[in-house]
Design an enzyme around this catalytic site. Structure first.
Site, PDB file in Angstrom:
ATOM      1  N   ASP A 162       3.053  -4.139   8.238  1.00 41.00           N
ATOM      2  CA  ASP A 162       1.788  -3.429   8.049  1.00 41.00           C
ATOM      3  C   ASP A 162       0.681  -4.482   8.157  1.00 41.00           C
ATOM      4  OD1 ASP A 162      -0.548  -2.571   6.878  1.00 41.00           O
ATOM      5  OD2 ASP A 162       0.401  -1.715   5.098  1.00 41.00           O
TER       6      ASP A 162
ATOM      7  N   CYS B  60      -4.706   2.314  -3.740  1.00 37.23           N
ATOM      8  CA  CYS B  60      -3.484   2.825  -3.093  1.00 37.23           C
ATOM      9  C   CYS B  60      -2.314   1.872  -3.286  1.00 37.23           C
ATOM     10  CB  CYS B  60      -3.686   3.084  -1.609  1.00 37.23           C
ATOM     11  SG  CYS B  60      -4.902   4.346  -1.273  1.00 37.23           S
TER      12      CYS B  60
ATOM     13  N   LYS C 206     -10.857  -0.900  10.107  1.00 40.09           N
ATOM     14  CA  LYS C 206     -10.997  -2.088   9.245  1.00 40.09           C
ATOM     15  C   LYS C 206     -11.371  -3.320  10.065  1.00 40.09           C
ATOM     16  CE  LYS C 206      -7.380  -0.448   6.139  1.00 40.09           C
ATOM     17  NZ  LYS C 206      -7.950  -0.127   4.831  1.00 40.09           N
TER      18      LYS C 206
ATOM     19  N   HIS D 138       0.874  -1.173   0.000  1.00 39.58           N
ATOM     20  CA  HIS D 138       0.000   0.000   0.000  1.00 39.58           C
ATOM     21  C   HIS D 138       0.916   1.229   0.000  1.00 39.58           C
ATOM     22  CE1 HIS D 138      -2.819   2.923   1.836  1.00 39.58           C
ATOM     23  NE2 HIS D 138      -3.789   2.110   1.469  1.00 39.58           N
TER      24      HIS D 138
ATOM     25  N   GLN E 121      -4.386  -5.395   6.926  1.00 38.16           N
ATOM     26  CA  GLN E 121      -5.301  -6.391   6.344  1.00 38.16           C
ATOM     27  C   GLN E 121      -5.248  -7.738   7.043  1.00 38.16           C
ATOM     28  OE1 GLN E 121      -7.602  -5.668   4.263  1.00 38.16           O
ATOM     29  NE2 GLN E 121      -6.905  -3.669   3.551  1.00 38.16           N
TER      30      GLN E 121
HETATM   31  N1  PMP Z   1      -1.852  -0.829   4.484  1.00 37.77           N
HETATM   32  C1  PMP Z   1      -2.751  -1.609   3.918  1.00 37.77           C
HETATM   33  C2  PMP Z   1      -2.340  -2.977   3.446  1.00 37.77           C
HETATM   34  C3  PMP Z   1      -4.058  -1.156   3.751  1.00 37.77           C
HETATM   35  O1  PMP Z   1      -4.962  -1.938   3.159  1.00 37.77           O
HETATM   36  C4  PMP Z   1      -4.399   0.135   4.208  1.00 37.77           C
HETATM   37  C5  PMP Z   1      -5.800   0.689   4.039  1.00 37.77           C
HETATM   38  N2  PMP Z   1      -6.319   0.532   2.761  1.00 37.77           N
HETATM   39  C6  PMP Z   1      -3.419   0.908   4.816  1.00 37.77           C
HETATM   40  C7  PMP Z   1      -2.158   0.392   4.936  1.00 37.77           C
HETATM   41  C8  PMP Z   1      -3.689   2.289   5.316  1.00 37.77           C
HETATM   42  O2  PMP Z   1      -4.558   2.264   6.397  1.00 37.77           O
HETATM   43  P1  PMP Z   1      -5.137   3.613   6.998  1.00 37.77           P
HETATM   44  O3  PMP Z   1      -5.664   4.396   5.842  1.00 37.77           O
HETATM   45  O4  PMP Z   1      -6.212   3.159   7.927  1.00 37.77           O
HETATM   46  O5  PMP Z   1      -4.020   4.311   7.694  1.00 37.77           O
END
Ligand code: PMP
Length: 418
Positions: A210, A375, A236, A132, A213
């Site tokens: 990270d 993203c 999430k 991401h 997910q």
């Molecule tokens: N990493 C991953 C793998 C994600 O799926 C996401 C959210 N789509 C994020 C980071 C970012 O999370 P947040 O916008 O809640 O900070």
């Protein structure tokens, strides 16, 4: 598993669905909502919604400050959420649980504190092409400032990480940090984090994971994985927006300088200088997101009561069924690993129809999916597609909703005369 009626789910999904008010709201003039955008954000059970309401109605006050009863009550609820979260990911101490705004903030915190203090010109950060943007851009920003290099582990054709290339990077480069997602938000690939951590440590590097997910969807034990930093988002995993967690190994957090300065993160302030508060408060400057942290505690209760093993099992059945049904639709290409277990995310294209059009037509049927690059632009470049549609499942989704998705895709093809 070709017939939906053969599917045996690990819990009664209808009972779970009854806990989520939004699933029973009229949507688009009466079509039922089929919410398949869980990788972006999950829906919230009544327990969580009520926890926020209850805080604001009954004990709204700032934390760690007042001597009065309301503030004590708020502090108690806020800190007991931290203890629930510690247990949920099996961190060794509640001092290792830092409240953040979300995954993005957790990664930036490590970039701006540990990495800024410890990395220098010539050092290498290893990330992957599947990340991401929030696990790419903070490192690129740091690289510009400190003269460090970011290298990316490539993808194999089967949608998994090229572990040979990872080993090679570790043995040939001066790697100080590995920054990798636990699970891809596009492909659903689940990386072998314990092995990646072991290899990183063997080569003297730290590992940041990270977990945006993974934590919502599978049991996670940060000590068993032996990771140094692990970050995720409350929204999430049934919790409110505006709250997330950075787990860090205590010895590392103790050594790290603070990031933001202000109230609550200090021990003593004089006009000449300041000393820092104990962990975790050193990293929590200012009035935090109190209601949201308490709400996240309730979300963790909900997940724990249902059972992360069962949730993971439910999603496994859902994704297998979804992949099978998607494979029946001519012109649909699904991206990501096949034949190995992956998370409940299906990113796909439909030949001849742009992903945004697919999402729009599905939306008219009440089906919420995401379309775009999610993203993860570098990953889409690797896959040679501009955009994908993404259906992502959670604990309240049903096989019947997969069938509705498939019907929706046929409708889209009909509308586009394909
Ligand atoms: N990493 C991953 C793998 C994600 O799926 C996401 C959210 N789509 C994020 C980071 C970012 O999370 P947040 O916008 O809640 O900070």
């Amino acid at each position: 598993m070709s017939n939906m009626t053969e599917l045996i789910l690990p819990y009664d999904v209808e009972t779970v669905r009854a806990d989520f008010p939004i699933l029973h709201e009229p949507h688009h003039d009466n079509v039922p909502l089929i919410y398949l955008d869980n990788a972006a954000s999950s829906q919230k059970p009544l327990k969580v919604i009520e926890a926020l309401d209850n805080y604001y109605r009954r004990y709204n006050a700032n934390v760690h400050r007042g001597i009065h009863k309301l503030s004590e009550e708020a502090t108690e609820a806020y800190e007991s959420a931290r203890i629930k979260i510690r247990k949920f990911i099996n961190a060794g101490s509640k001092r290792e649980i830092i409240y953040t705004k979300g995954t993005t903030e957790g990664i930036n915190l490590v970039a701006q504190t540990w990495a800024r203090a410890n990395l220098q010109n010539g050092d290498v950060i290893v990330s992957t092409v599947m990340e991401h943007h929030s696990n790419i851009v903070p490192w690129q920003m740091l690289a510009m400032e400190k003269g460090v290099t970011v290298r990316y582990v490539p993808l194999l054709d089967d949608g998994t990480l090229d572990m040979e290339a990872y080993r090679k990077l570790l043995s040939e480069e001066h790697v100080k940090l590995v920054a990798v997602a636990h699970m891809s938000n596009v492909l659903g690939t689940i990386h072998p984090i314990a092995e990646m951590a072991r290899l990183a440590h063997e080569h003297g590097a730290l590992i940041l994971v990270d977990g945006a997910q993974s934590v919502p969807h599978m049991p996670v034990d940060v000590q068993a994985l032996d990771v140094d930093f692990f970050t995720f988002s409350g929204h999430k995993m049934l919790g409110p927006t505006g709250i997330g967690i950075l787990y860090g190994r205590r010895d590392l957090l103790e050594e790290m300088p603070p990031w933001m300065g202000g109230g609550d993160m200090i021990s003593r302030v004089t006009l000449e200088g300041s000393t820092w508060a104990e962990l975790p408060h050193k990293f929590e400057a200012g009035t935090p997101n109190i209601a949201q942290a308490i709400g996240l505690g309730y979300a963790v209760d909900y997940l724990t009561e249902l059972g992360m093993d069962k949730i993971h099992e439910h999603e496994k059945i859902m994704i297998e069924y979804a992949l099978e049904r998607l494979s029946e639709v001519p012109g649909v290409t699904v991206y990501g690993p096949e034949g190995v277990h992956k998370g409940a995310v299906a990113a796909f294209t439909v030949a001849g129809i742009h992903a945004h059009d697919v999402a729009q037509i599905l939306d008219m049927e009440g089906i919420a999916v995401r379309a775009g690059h999610h993203c993860a632009m570098p990953l889409h470049n690797e896959l040679h597609v501009n955009a994908t549609a993404r259906a992502s499942f959670y604990l309240y989704n049903t096989p019947a909703e997969v069938d509705a998705l498939i019907e929706g895709l046929y409708k889209a093809q009909k509308a586009f005369k394909i």
